[in-house]
Design a protein around this motif. Structure first.
Motif, PDB file in Angstrom:
ATOM      1  N   TRP A 418      34.536  19.939  18.401  1.00  0.00           N
ATOM      2  CA  TRP A 418      33.735  19.224  19.400  1.00  0.00           C
ATOM      3  C   TRP A 418      33.465  20.122  20.600  1.00  0.00           C
ATOM      4  O   TRP A 418      32.341  20.192  21.116  1.00  0.00           O
ATOM      5  N   GLN A 481      34.458   9.365  21.908  1.00  0.00           N
ATOM      6  CA  GLN A 481      33.468   9.487  20.830  1.00  0.00           C
ATOM      7  C   GLN A 481      34.105   9.237  19.467  1.00  0.00           C
ATOM      8  O   GLN A 481      33.519   8.572  18.602  1.00  0.00           O
ATOM      9  N   TYR A 484      34.699   5.430  19.313  1.00  0.00           N
ATOM     10  CA  TYR A 484      33.401   4.746  19.186  1.00  0.00           C
ATOM     11  C   TYR A 484      32.853   4.923  17.772  1.00  0.00           C
ATOM     12  O   TYR A 484      32.420   3.959  17.122  1.00  0.00           O
ATOM     13  N   ASP A 485      32.858   6.165  17.270  1.00  0.00           N
ATOM     14  CA  ASP A 485      32.302   6.442  15.940  1.00  0.00           C
ATOM     15  C   ASP A 485      33.084   5.727  14.848  1.00  0.00           C
ATOM     16  O   ASP A 485      32.501   5.250  13.856  1.00  0.00           O
ATOM     17  N   VAL A 488      31.937   2.115  14.758  1.00  0.00           N
ATOM     18  CA  VAL A 488      30.583   2.016  14.212  1.00  0.00           C
ATOM     19  C   VAL A 488      30.605   2.236  12.701  1.00  0.00           C
ATOM     20  O   VAL A 488      29.961   1.498  11.935  1.00  0.00           O
ATOM     21  N   ASP A 489      31.347   3.247  12.246  1.00  0.00           N
ATOM     22  CA  ASP A 489      31.417   3.533  10.812  1.00  0.00           C
ATOM     23  C   ASP A 489      32.076   2.387  10.058  1.00  0.00           C
ATOM     24  O   ASP A 489      31.658   2.028   8.942  1.00  0.00           O
ATOM     25  N   THR A 522      33.932   1.943  23.969  1.00  0.00           N
ATOM     26  CA  THR A 522      34.079   2.312  22.556  1.00  0.00           C
ATOM     27  C   THR A 522      33.853   1.128  21.638  1.00  0.00           C
ATOM     28  O   THR A 522      33.654   1.302  20.442  1.00  0.00           O
ATOM     29  N   GLY A 525      29.526  -0.268  20.205  1.00  0.00           N
ATOM     30  CA  GLY A 525      28.739  -0.014  19.004  1.00  0.00           C
ATOM     31  C   GLY A 525      28.861  -1.111  17.959  1.00  0.00           C
ATOM     32  O   GLY A 525      28.170  -1.072  16.940  1.00  0.00           O
TER      33      GLY A 525
END
Length: 889
Positions: A418, A481, A484-485, A488-489, A522, A525
């Motif tokens: 990152w 991130q 959060y990801d 969302v995933d 977070t 999403g």
């Protein structure tokens, strides 16, 4: 040798039965036999296991028990009034993997399945959570002969053959366990100024005058899936909906199907339209980490269908890291150093942990239920799905050194990649903070070391060097991130791969101080924003985090004098429904009675879309003085009807948005936001407070804003900042807060709160000190030092013209015999729950033709009251020993 002993023992017992019959209680085809009245026994009581117990908790004041090197045996002879099928219940010790078999009328030995335990009571004199428990267990159906029958028991656990038997029951009717009491029996024990809360069994009769089942749909999900519609929820037919909810444990292995049906019907009657089923269904006994327990899954399906039939939606909560520990067979690389430890944080970033989790939820959501004929992914009565409970990369549990060597290296390599993406290379990133070196930094391995939660939080961050602060800001960006990801995933997996259509919530956890809104970001999403919050005074002692015991120190605490201490303030993120899936007033606390009205009132004002009270074990009333959060008590579930009505029917106006901060994600992650309070966490900034006229910031914040109206943070650049002059709503000198709607006034100087809307008028707090409270249509006058009185329309009409009105009143509750001195619990008490006498009058301005009916604890008519009519007003003197009074015109 053992079998020979059993044969000799049984032969001696059968000969003895020819001359002795165990005394029994029999009524309406119910046979109740005391365990201590065995016709023959070799049971060996133990000085601790049998002696250091509260025998007043036992039926008949005694039990039979065994603890020693030899199996324990007991035999009984009894008479049945009629032949046929009976339901067999026992009240026995279910703790410590007991092994208990029974033999009926000389037949085969049958093992007792203790998974059906209910009404669990700690009978230890010191209230320690060891083997000294007693509970009811529904054994199953058996056939009895008319007249003489025999039954034998044998205790043969691996732990000293331990076991105890208080009593057992055969019944052909509906039986609801209630401690040591026989059906219809009451202890009748109280103290001067208190009354014993001992309800009659619930029958769900059509003659109930207080029954909120009609608020729910005929069947949950009948018009389609619940939808997250901007800031709100709506049903499949587009109708807006709020959820008044409770938490229950899953799988319901400690309840029979009959008890599940009872629980669902009871919740619906009390105004509940959502239940969060909280518990893992995975089977960790073997070496297959992906295995789901089929029996628990079947119970899960049955309970969901039972709720559906009562118009109750379910919220699925299937993962909490505290439910499991890492095993070698999990196959998570590099975790040898954390075998047996809780996998905090791993689900958020570790691929193998995510693979195991996905396998669990795939089985749960795509297996067809035998009770509905659908999978849960297809089930419209599922209202919400929660990805995980109470875990975060921003809480104190985030410590890189405890992640496990492999997961730590994995996460630090992710951080390295990152940083390389942001700076052009990891070398350049490390050069950006030349004054900070971490032992795990390795450009050759593309690895950048991580710090724990303390360094990121408001207590630790200011103490770090300037270069480490720069590094920590990058770390915060990175972890946010990753989290959060992940959410969302996982939402995509549940919706796209598994085909589910209901809204998704991420998690609900608090953080280390100052990181609260980063956590909420977070969650942005997914569909729903969630949080938890608990209220209480000091409580210390062994096991005080989850139990109440003799010797604990504690503090009775009221929110009435300290609004900032409550746990339900919400900084809203526009565009999402907001829920609070765990909220409770911790026990012991004499001020429990304020909770429901406060929660219902301010959730309505702040636009919270779901409130989940914590926690219900089953559907019946509880007598539990040993737990921190038993919800099925008169001071909590007993206050549900009026507050469910007020909240679900929108009896209070939503508050104005009195403060809206418009900011950016980068500013949040760079800790540049101005100070806002979220619950008990304070966000912080590292730059000077901006000027009040800067559109993206707020110079100062009044923490009492939450009791005036809505507080928002928006990432929408087109949103307009709002800063309201609060001087007309908040008087710090007089200690009075008035809502933007004018319907709610909190006088925290005198310690009382009033609600005054056309359909709902109430007061809670220090009532006698407040004196007569004049509201729109009613005047409430109480000589109780502390309590709650709520007057609410039951027919949706304003109180001035309503033809059916509920008066709900409450003071304080405690277990009979509860004693404390100087903040130390001397005796937690025992059944029954007692309630302080109610001493209050309610005057309705439009009083002629009013009829008053006193209700019992289950909502049935118990007697009539004669209102006193004076100058057209009706004065109702509330009964001292009833929660509910119905007025009709």
């Amino acid at each position: 040798m053992a079998n020979s002993f059993v044969r000799r023992f049984l032969l001696r017992g059968f000969l003895f039965w020819a001359f002795a019959v165990a005394p029994v209680f029999a009524a309406d085809n119910l046979i109740w036999i005391e365990g201590e009245n065995a016709t023959s026994t070799n049971m060996k009581p133990h000085v601790w296991y049998a002696g250091a117990v509260n025998k007043e908790e036992l039926s008949g004041g005694e039990f039979i028990s065994n603890f020693g090197p030899d199996e324990g045996h007991a035999e009984y002879n009894f008479t049945a009034p009629a032949a046929g099928s009976y339901t067999f219940w026992i009240r026995a010790n279910p703790v410590g993997d007991p092994k208990l078999d029974y033999q009926l009328n000389g037949g085969d030995w049958v093992p007792v399945d203790f998974s059906g335990k209910t009404d669990l009571v700690n009978i230890a004199k010191d209230n320690k959570p060891d083997l000294r428990f007693i509970a009811w267990i529904k054994v199953g159906s058996v056939n009895l002969n008319v007249g003489s029958n025999t039954i034998a028991f044998k205790f043969h656990s691996a732990n000293n053959n331990h076991g105890s038997l208080d009593c057992f029951v055969f019944t052909q009717g509906h039986f609801i366990p209630n401690g040591k009491l026989k059906p219809g029996q009451k202890l009748g024990t109280d103290e001067p100024g208190w009354w014993a809360f001992e309800p009659q069994p619930e029958t769900f009769g059509k003659d109930a005058l207080l029954d909120l089942r009609s608020l729910n749909e005929d069947e949950a999900g009948q018009s389609g899936f619940v939808q997250a519609n901007g800031d709100f929820f709506k049903l499949g037919n587009g109708q807006p909906v709020r959820f008044w909810a409770v938490n229950v444990s899953a799988p319901p292995g400690d309840m029979s199907k009959e008890q599940m049906d009872f629980m669902a019907a009871r919740f619906a009657k009390l105004g509940i339209n959502m239940v969060r089923i909280h518990g893992g269904l995975f089977d960790r006994a073997g070496d297959d980490p992906t295995k789901i327990d089929p029996v628990r899954l079947d119970n899960y399906f049955y309970l969901i269908n039972a709720f559906k039939k009562q118009g109750i939606y379910v919220h699925l909560s299937n993962y909490f890291p505290l439910w499991l520990t890492v095993k070698a067979s999990d196959g998570i690389p590099g975790t040898d150093d954390i075998i047996g430890k809780i996998p905090f944080g791993l689900l958020i970033f570790e691929p193998r942990m995510q693979e195991i989790y996905k396998s669990w939820i795939k089985q749960i959501l795509t297996t067809k239920s035998p009770y509905s004929g659908k999978t849960l992914a297809e089930e419209t009565s599922v209202g919400l799905f929660e990805i995980q409970n109470e875990d975060s990369l921003f809480f104190w549990t985030f410590k890189p050194e405890t992640l496990g060597k492999g997961p730590r290296e994995l996460l630090e390599k992710k951080f390295g990649f990152w940083l390389a993406s942001k700076y052009g290379s990891l070398d350049k990133a490390l050069a950006a903070w030349p004054g900070d070196k971490h032992p795990d930094d390795s450009a050759a391995d593309s690895r950048a070391g991580l710090y724990g939660a303390f360094e990121m939080c408001s207590a630790g961050f200011p103490k770090q060097s300037p270069d480490r602060q720069k590094r920590l800001l990058d770390q915060i960006h990175f972890l946010a991130q990753v989290q959060y990801d992940f959410y969302v995933d996982m939402k995509k997996y549940v919706h796209d791969d598994l085909g589910a259509k209901w809204p998704i919530s991420a998690s609900n956890w608090t953080t280390a101080p100052g990181l609260g809104f980063i956590e909420r970001y977070t969650y942005s999403g997914v569909d729903v924003i969630d949080k938890h919050g608990y209220f209480g005074g000091k409580h210390a002692g062994e096991g005080s985090g989850w139990s109440v015991r003799n010797g604990h120190t504690y503090e009775d605490k009221t929110a009435m004098l300290d609004p900032e201490s409550v746990p339900f303030q919400y900084v809203r993120l526009p565009g999402h429904p907001h829920i609070q899936t765990e909220i409770a007033w911790n026990k012991p606390n004499r001020f429990i009675g304020e909770a429901e009205l406060l929660i219902s009132t301010y959730a309505s004002l702040q636009g919270v879309d779901g409130i989940y009270l914590f926690a219900a074990h089953g559907g019946d009333w509880e007598n539990n003085g040993g737990g921190n959060w038993p919800y099925m008590m008169p001071g909590e579930i007993g206050q549900s009807p009026a507050n469910a009505l007020q909240y679900r029917l929108g009896d209070l106006k939503p508050g104005d948005t009195i403060l809206r901060q418009v900011t950016t994600v980068d500013d949040i992650l760079n800790l540049k936001s101005s100070t806002l309070i979220e619950g008990h966490n304070v966000d912080f900034r590292i730059t000077e407070a901006p000027k009040a006229n800067q559109a993206d910031q707020i110079a100062s914040f009044e923490p009492l804003s939450f009791f005036v109206g809505r507080v928002e943070r928006s990432f929408d650049p087109n949103a307009q900042p709002i800063v309201t002059d609060l001087s007309k709503y908040i008087d710090r000198d007089k200690k009075i807060i008035t809502s933007s709607t004018g319907e709610i006034v909190w006088n925290y100087g005198e310690g009382f709160l009033t609600v005054n809307s056309p359909r709902s008028q109430a007061v809670t707090g220090f009532l006698s000190k407040a004196g007569p409270i004049k509201l729109g249509d009613v005047t409430i006058d109480s000589h109780n030092e502390y309590g709650t009185v709520h007057v609410i329309s039951l027919d949706g009409q304003p109180l001035a013209i309503s033809k059916k009105i509920l008066i709900q009143a409450f003071t304080e509750e405690k277990m009979y015999g509860f004693k404390s001195a100087n903040g130390v619990i001397q005796d937690i008490g025992h059944a029954p729950v007692t309630v302080r006498d109610i001493d209050a009058k309610v005057t309705l301005a439009n009083g002629p033709a009013l009829k008053a009916t006193v209700l019992d604890e289950q909502g049935y008519a118990h007697g009539d009251l004669q209102p006193q009519i004076t100058d057209g007003a009706a004065v109702i003197t509330l009964p001292k020993d009833s929660l509910y009074t119905i007025l009709t015109r």
